[in-house]
Design a protein around this motif. Sequence first.
Motif, PDB file in Angstrom:
ATOM      1  N   THR A 198      -4.551  -3.252   4.803  1.00 42.13           N
ATOM      2  CA  THR A 198      -5.536  -3.371   3.500  1.00 42.13           C
ATOM      3  C   THR A 198      -6.609  -4.214   3.848  1.00 42.13           C
ATOM      4  O   THR A 198      -6.030  -5.346   4.464  1.00 42.13           O
ATOM      5  N   THR A 242       0.760  -1.125  -0.057  1.00 45.40           N
ATOM      6  CA  THR A 242       0.063   0.081  -0.068  1.00 45.40           C
ATOM      7  C   THR A 242       1.023   1.223  -0.005  1.00 45.40           C
ATOM      8  O   THR A 242       0.669   2.071  -0.610  1.00 45.40           O
ATOM      9  N   ASP A 285      -4.256  -3.027  -5.613  1.00 50.14           N
ATOM     10  CA  ASP A 285      -3.842  -3.081  -4.015  1.00 50.14           C
ATOM     11  C   ASP A 285      -4.854  -4.021  -3.584  1.00 50.14           C
ATOM     12  O   ASP A 285      -6.237  -4.017  -3.954  1.00 50.14           O
TER      13      ASP A 285
HETATM   14 MG   LIG Z   1      -1.903  -2.932   2.058  1.00 50.31          MG
END
Ligand SMILES: [Mg+2]
Lengths: 359, 471
Positions: B108, B47, B142
């Motif tokens: 994430t 990320t 992502d």
């Molecule tokens: Mg991430």
Amino acid sequence: MSPKEPIPPFELSPDDPRIGAVEPPPGARPAGEELDPALPVAADTAELIPAPPVGRRQRGIGFWLKLSLALLVVTVLVGQFVLWVRDLMDASPWLAGPLGILSIVAVGSGTVLAWRGMQRWRSLDQRAEIRAEIERLAGSELHGSAARRLEEISALIRPVPGVPQALARYERQASDALADGERIELYERMVLNELDEQAVRIVGMGARDIAVLTAVTPTGLLDALVVLTRTFAMLQRLAGLYGVPPGRLTVLRLLRLSFRNAALAGAADVLAHATTEHLGASFMSILSAKAGQGAGNALLAGRLGLQAIRLLRPLPFVTKRPPRLIDLRGMLGFDPAMPFDLKLPGSRAGTPDRQAERR
Amino acid sequence: MRFGGSIFTAIGDELDGLRRGLTDLATGMVRDRTRFAITGLRRSGKTVLTTCLAHHLLEPSGLPFLSVVAENRLDATRLVPLRDLPPFPLEEAVAGLARETPTWPQPTDRLSGLAIEILYRTGHRLGRLIDPTRRHFIEIVDYPGEWLLDLPLLEHDFRTFSAHALALAERPIRQPAAAEWQELLKGVDPQAPGNPALEARLAEAYRAYLHACQEELGLSFIQPGRFVDRSKIADEELIRFCPLPLSSAPLPYDSLGARFERRFERYRDELVKPFYRDNFSRFDRQIVLVDLLTALNRGPDHFEDVQESLATVVRSFRYGSGSILTNWLTPKIDRLVFAATKADHIAPSQHAAMKQLLEIMIAPSSRHTRFAGAPHEVLAVAALRSTDVVRTELHGQVLSCLKGRLVETGQETVLFPGELPPDLPEPHDWTSGRFRFRDFAPRRLPRGRNGAASHIRLDQLLEAAVGDRLT
Ligand SMILES: [Mg+2]
Ligand SMILES: Nc1nc2c(ncn2[C@@H]2O[C@H](COP(=O)(O)OP(=O)(O)OP(=O)(O)O)[C@@H](O)[C@H]2O)c(=O)[nH]1
């Protein structure tokens, strides 16, 4: 890395007196920081350096013969002069006094001039040494002496117009995390690329001028004169461009070395314009022989110029290849690889040279 | 041979230029986008990398090693949403990093993507004649790192998956965490009819084991990934199974084994396959992020665990350099970059060793990709550089120390981070306490035109990954 035990990690208190300053962040370095331009190269690296194209050669017996003869002549002359002054002293002290002083002044200033000449003379050697050193560091992933070497180079070329700006841009982009090889790569891209482009233009224009001029001069003698003077002027501009003081001696030496290197690169190439005479019978006679000669001269000058770039450039060519005749194409008005290899007589081979003539 | 060298290289160059011009022309339609497979286990820096790449590309400064930028051929860049994927929370991430006291983005928990449109001028002489200004899209996806280890499940059926998972649980490092689940398994007969209560207990025990592996032991090889991740699964039944000790006898339809097998297959086919098909099968360039330093911090078992996880993951991608047409129909990754992230946690003088060690660590992975014909490059990078280097004299030695704000304390400090071995660590290296790399809090993401000091080799990473597409 070291043969010793690795040092384990540890923390320091932020006000520890042993902590040095933060490495100068990019761009923070004072612009005009000068370094001794004649810094000697570390002696212990000598074996690693590929034989530089310039520099001391093996001294043969001939060298010693010349040296001893020169010394002999100098001694005889000095002895003669001293004897003559002494005789004069006996005859007329009035004359001998000022004469002695004058001669001392002459010898003194002559020595200074010779010294300066030597210094300038050395500037090409110095470039070769730096080049060899950079060559050794190129591609290295360590954090060694590249930053310092590059600063030396910066000091050498800073007087050249446009370079200070390029250097400032480089300083802004070079972070202290870069290893030697990366730093050199960046320097070549950001600082030298522009100079190289200008240099190629200078060579191209110089060669074209020679082509045009020798195509219209009436006699061979004038040809030779034009080639010589224009090449000289071209090399002078190149030297200036790369920050080498363009003294007459330096340029002469440059001319000689370029010639030698061009000859080493391919003896036939240098003699190319001589071959135009041989070829004359086959197809050159069909063209204007003069235009052919012009093109040949231009090629010669182009080759010399390109070799001179290599000798003058403070950095070896790391990320890109050295400029070649092909790169002069747009400026020359004919394709430098074409005229002598085209065995086809006639129409197509003729055009490029005529173009050169037209310009 | 009068003009020997010069003319032949010259002709060669011309032909090369012509060939490139023609392929450019032919593929002008096809090759205008590069989909990056940013591949990294959890917490490896995906990320942060995505955020910083996008940030630097959108304000193209501080990327001197990216050819388009260096050669001044970049005209404009802009962010465009990616079809069929929710947008990557770029603004949020950038805002977090640009705050007064910047913070790292949260782990994430869902899939997202972004694309950056790049308008540039080509550098080829022939290309310039044909079509001087071009556009290229760089697409980045992502996702939670946990999902990555689901990809290898595509190759498994329930039997092979079970066998592999059971063997893994026997390893000394995992065994304590697995004990409870293994105990439960002892009384279970896969051939016997299943009942929901037992199934739930088994699945929960397995989940607890995986959770312990991830959170307490810090291991990476966690399969199936959705058992531990933070995202919600629509159908809880999909994760109500666990590996079972199976004999070769066929399973009756209503047996526990058969029921688990069906759930495993649903998991594989309904969760993993679409994820792979929609996202991972379209990649053509890969950036493999490896958090080498954390692996070293945790010890030899973890180091091997990461190594094994990577090698397994890498085998789920398609590599090779096929022809233009086949590449278009079924994209293959034809170039990879292995990057050791968080290079700012060590002194720059250690980057060479870091690179060497990474090369050794990824050897099992790179062997596979190289055989498939995809060349790779290895780099030590930091997407967001959080430390300064200070030279410190100690005991007559000059040491490169780091200055930065530690994550744990939030305080500015100076420390000597230790040295990396350029080779696999020896047994005594693991116990000597030499690997204690600390996490630094982020420094503010720079705005405007002074980016080169704010990252380490981000531009070289980009150049290695897409440089050739932007010529
Ligand atoms: Mg991430
Ligand atoms: N110093 C430094 N730390 C970094 C860098 N990149 C990542 N980190 C650290 O690594 C942590 C994880 O980074 P992320 O980018 O969130 O990792 P991720 O791969 O997206 O992790 P998941 O989303 O869990 O899969 C961050 O919180 C930082 O502490 C970097 O360039 N420099």
